[in-house]
Design a protein around this motif. Structure first.
Motif, PDB file in Angstrom:
ATOM      1  N   UNK A 128      21.481 -55.329   4.474  1.00  0.00           N
ATOM      2  CA  UNK A 128      21.290 -54.461   3.801  1.00  0.00           C
ATOM      3  C   UNK A 128      22.089 -53.328   4.504  1.00  0.00           C
ATOM      4  N   UNK A 129      22.113 -52.966   5.908  1.00  0.00           N
ATOM      5  CA  UNK A 129      22.771 -52.140   6.593  1.00  0.00           C
ATOM      6  C   UNK A 129      24.341 -52.542   6.436  1.00  0.00           C
ATOM      7  N   UNK A 130      24.537 -53.840   6.608  1.00  0.00           N
ATOM      8  CA  UNK A 130      25.956 -54.589   6.517  1.00  0.00           C
ATOM      9  C   UNK A 130      26.466 -54.143   5.105  1.00  0.00           C
ATOM     10  N   UNK A 131      25.904 -54.468   4.089  1.00  0.00           N
ATOM     11  CA  UNK A 131      26.107 -54.022   2.812  1.00  0.00           C
ATOM     12  C   UNK A 131      26.600 -52.798   2.486  1.00  0.00           C
ATOM     13  N   UNK A 132      26.037 -51.536   3.206  1.00  0.00           N
ATOM     14  CA  UNK A 132      25.982 -50.217   2.950  1.00  0.00           C
ATOM     15  C   UNK A 132      27.553 -49.899   3.380  1.00  0.00           C
ATOM     16  N   UNK A 133      27.895 -50.357   4.496  1.00  0.00           N
ATOM     17  CA  UNK A 133      29.228 -49.967   5.022  1.00  0.00           C
ATOM     18  C   UNK A 133      30.229 -50.774   4.279  1.00  0.00           C
ATOM     19  N   UNK A 134      30.264 -51.827   4.130  1.00  0.00           N
ATOM     20  CA  UNK A 134      31.172 -52.797   3.619  1.00  0.00           C
ATOM     21  C   UNK A 134      31.521 -52.434   2.071  1.00  0.00           C
ATOM     22  N   UNK A 135      30.542 -51.998   1.338  1.00  0.00           N
ATOM     23  CA  UNK A 135      30.747 -51.252   0.235  1.00  0.00           C
ATOM     24  C   UNK A 135      31.663 -50.126   0.099  1.00  0.00           C
ATOM     25  N   UNK A 136      31.219 -49.243   1.345  1.00  0.00           N
ATOM     26  CA  UNK A 136      32.134 -48.131   1.355  1.00  0.00           C
ATOM     27  C   UNK A 136      33.512 -48.406   1.583  1.00  0.00           C
ATOM     28  N   UNK A 137      33.745 -49.371   2.590  1.00  0.00           N
ATOM     29  CA  UNK A 137      34.883 -49.731   3.243  1.00  0.00           C
ATOM     30  C   UNK A 137      35.832 -50.595   2.169  1.00  0.00           C
ATOM     31  N   UNK A 138      35.242 -51.076   1.110  1.00  0.00           N
ATOM     32  CA  UNK A 138      35.788 -52.101   0.256  1.00  0.00           C
ATOM     33  C   UNK A 138      36.221 -51.637  -1.058  1.00  0.00           C
ATOM     34  N   UNK A 139      35.654 -50.460  -1.294  1.00  0.00           N
ATOM     35  CA  UNK A 139      35.676 -49.469  -2.662  1.00  0.00           C
ATOM     36  C   UNK A 139      37.071 -49.481  -3.088  1.00  0.00           C
ATOM     37  N   UNK A 140      38.137 -49.092  -1.938  1.00  0.00           N
ATOM     38  CA  UNK A 140      39.315 -48.824  -2.708  1.00  0.00           C
ATOM     39  C   UNK A 140      40.216 -50.231  -2.923  1.00  0.00           C
ATOM     40  N   UNK A 141      39.566 -51.256  -2.288  1.00  0.00           N
ATOM     41  CA  UNK A 141      40.292 -52.652  -2.624  1.00  0.00           C
ATOM     42  C   UNK A 141      39.275 -53.515  -4.097  1.00  0.00           C
ATOM     43  N   UNK A 142      38.665 -52.489  -4.732  1.00  0.00           N
ATOM     44  CA  UNK A 142      38.002 -53.252  -5.755  1.00  0.00           C
ATOM     45  C   UNK A 142      36.972 -54.193  -5.329  1.00  0.00           C
ATOM     46  N   UNK A 169      33.103 -55.178  -4.427  1.00  0.00           N
ATOM     47  CA  UNK A 169      31.832 -54.325  -4.797  1.00  0.00           C
ATOM     48  C   UNK A 169      30.841 -55.413  -3.763  1.00  0.00           C
ATOM     49  N   UNK A 170      29.998 -54.707  -2.943  1.00  0.00           N
ATOM     50  CA  UNK A 170      29.087 -55.349  -2.264  1.00  0.00           C
ATOM     51  C   UNK A 170      27.593 -54.818  -2.502  1.00  0.00           C
ATOM     52  N   UNK A 171      26.875 -55.945  -2.698  1.00  0.00           N
ATOM     53  CA  UNK A 171      25.351 -55.653  -3.151  1.00  0.00           C
ATOM     54  C   UNK A 171      24.455 -56.465  -2.431  1.00  0.00           C
ATOM     55  N   UNK A 172      23.208 -56.071  -2.300  1.00  0.00           N
ATOM     56  CA  UNK A 172      22.299 -57.136  -1.819  1.00  0.00           C
ATOM     57  C   UNK A 172      21.333 -57.277  -2.904  1.00  0.00           C
ATOM     58  N   UNK A 173      20.611 -58.679  -2.478  1.00  0.00           N
ATOM     59  CA  UNK A 173      19.472 -59.169  -3.506  1.00  0.00           C
ATOM     60  C   UNK A 173      18.177 -59.636  -2.569  1.00  0.00           C
ATOM     61  N   UNK A 174      17.236 -59.083  -2.935  1.00  0.00           N
ATOM     62  CA  UNK A 174      16.106 -59.274  -2.211  1.00  0.00           C
ATOM     63  C   UNK A 174      14.994 -60.233  -3.339  1.00  0.00           C
ATOM     64  N   UNK A 175      15.072 -61.451  -3.016  1.00  0.00           N
ATOM     65  CA  UNK A 175      14.416 -62.569  -3.918  1.00  0.00           C
ATOM     66  C   UNK A 175      13.099 -62.772  -3.515  1.00  0.00           C
ATOM     67  N   UNK A 176      12.164 -62.885  -4.570  1.00  0.00           N
ATOM     68  CA  UNK A 176      10.908 -63.646  -4.424  1.00  0.00           C
ATOM     69  C   UNK A 176      10.794 -64.913  -5.054  1.00  0.00           C
ATOM     70  N   UNK A 177      10.998 -66.268  -4.266  1.00  0.00           N
ATOM     71  CA  UNK A 177      11.129 -67.402  -4.797  1.00  0.00           C
ATOM     72  C   UNK A 177      10.633 -68.286  -4.055  1.00  0.00           C
ATOM     73  N   UNK A 178      10.115 -69.435  -4.772  1.00  0.00           N
ATOM     74  CA  UNK A 178       9.330 -70.711  -4.342  1.00  0.00           C
ATOM     75  C   UNK A 178      10.490 -71.515  -3.780  1.00  0.00           C
ATOM     76  N   UNK A 179      10.752 -71.804  -2.517  1.00  0.00           N
ATOM     77  CA  UNK A 179      11.731 -72.675  -1.840  1.00  0.00           C
ATOM     78  C   UNK A 179      10.987 -73.443  -0.814  1.00  0.00           C
ATOM     79  N   UNK A 180      11.912 -74.017   0.013  1.00  0.00           N
ATOM     80  CA  UNK A 180      11.427 -74.804   1.154  1.00  0.00           C
ATOM     81  C   UNK A 180      10.770 -74.010   2.042  1.00  0.00           C
ATOM     82  N   UNK A 181      11.258 -72.630   2.131  1.00  0.00           N
ATOM     83  CA  UNK A 181      10.718 -71.626   3.092  1.00  0.00           C
ATOM     84  C   UNK A 181       9.349 -71.265   2.961  1.00  0.00           C
ATOM     85  N   UNK A 182       8.940 -71.123   1.492  1.00  0.00           N
ATOM     86  CA  UNK A 182       7.995 -70.753   1.220  1.00  0.00           C
ATOM     87  C   UNK A 182       6.704 -71.750   0.599  1.00  0.00           C
TER      88      UNK A 182
END
Length: 307
Positions: free
Chosen positions: A173-187, A189-202
């Motif tokens: 999320x921290x990486x997203x915040x700064x990359x979104x600022x730095x990427x704005x003038x180049x079009x 867009x940087x976002x983050x997804x927080x999933x709740x999902x049944x996978x091998x990990x769960x």
């Protein structure tokens, strides 16, 4: 509006199974050409084979889509660069990066080996950074890019036994915040997804009926929104079981106490006021904290309040 990805080229890491596979299939079904990346290792990151990625790429092609398989480890920057080059050589551009690759090495912090802490951070944080760095110049040159980080409720809010995973996921999320600022003038867009999902990990952690409710497919709509050309930027979307929320990192209004000798005692006594959430803001950048502090200090000075 239909979320159409015709003509777009996407890279999805960790896409050999679980949530990543669903991401890759959904993007391909809506017209994107997809490079399916997966090391093919175990949940703890051990082992590796391109077979998992190849199976998903074959599945996409069997359905009439376009896909390539890649078995690079996201921890290997040279291999990640070669992966991006593979997509560029085949399709001439990279429009979308979904940073989904990850591993688990869960234990309470007291029992955790620091090598396991470091490896989880290396895969989640440095893996995402490697992939972003490799696609960044292409996205800058074409004045377009959509990057989706995968954060987690564990990173945002904590979870017992996952100090390494939580640290790495909030870092996304921290990486997203700064990359979104730095990427704005180049079009870009940087976002983050927080999933709740049944996978091998769960697997094995939750009752069967809960696992059925949080199937990975239910998270995919949020990824599609964040990867589409209409996507917002600097947004943390949470998704699971058909429900969608947004998470915000906020700043309270604050309280000016000055710099006197008794300020520690004043702060302790008035901490509830400092933490009061009424009127809190979502800062446009990290500079907002300093600006708020200086604003309150200047206002105090004008009012004749001594430091």
């Amino acid at each position: 509006m239909t979320l159409d990805f015709q003509g777009r080229v996407a890279i999805v890491t960790g896409a050999g199974g679980g949530l990543g596979r669903q991401h890759a299939l959904a993007l391909a079904a809506r017209g994107a050409r997809v490079l399916v990346n997966d090391l093919g290792g175990a949940v703890d990151g051990s082992g590796g084979s391109v077979g998992a990625a190849q199976a998903v790429a074959d599945e996409i092609r069997a359905a009439g889509g376009q896909a390539l398989a890649n078995g690079a480890s996201v921890t290997d920057f040279a291999a990640v660069q070669a992966m991006v080059q593979q997509a560029q050589d085949a399709w001439g551009r990279v429009d979308i990066l979904v940073n989904n690759a990850g591993i688990l090495r869960d234990k309470s912090f007291a029992k955790m080996d620091m090598a396991d802490f470091a490896l989880v951070v290396q895969v989640h944080l440095m893996g995402a950074a490697h992939c972003c760095k490799a696609v960044w110049p292409l996205m800058q040159a074409q004045n377009y890019g959509r990057i989706v980080m995968t954060t987690s409720s564990t990173g945002l809010y904590g979870n017992f036994g996952q100090a390494n995973y939580g640290a790495a996921k909030l870092a996304q999320a921290g990486l997203m915040q700064t990359l979104a600022i730095e990427g704005a003038k180049y079009g870009i867009h940087v976002n983050a997804l927080a999933p709740t999902a049944a996978t091998r990990m769960t697997a094995g952690l939750l009752p069967d009926e809960v696992m059925a409710a949080i199937r990975p497919e239910a998270v995919v709509p949020a990824m599609l929104v964040l990867a589409h050309e209409s996507a917002p930027t600097r947004t943390i979307l949470c998704a699971g079981a058909g429900t969608f929320e947004a998470a915000h990192i906020t700043l309270t209004q604050g309280l000016y106490l000055g710099v006197g000798d008794d300020v520690p005692e004043q702060l302790a006594a008035r901490l509830a006021e400092v933490c009061e959430r009424h009127g809190e803001q979502v800062p446009a950048s990290g500079a907002a904290q300093g600006q708020n502090e200086i604003r309150l200090a200047m206002a105090a000075a004008e009012a004749g309040v001594s430091a």
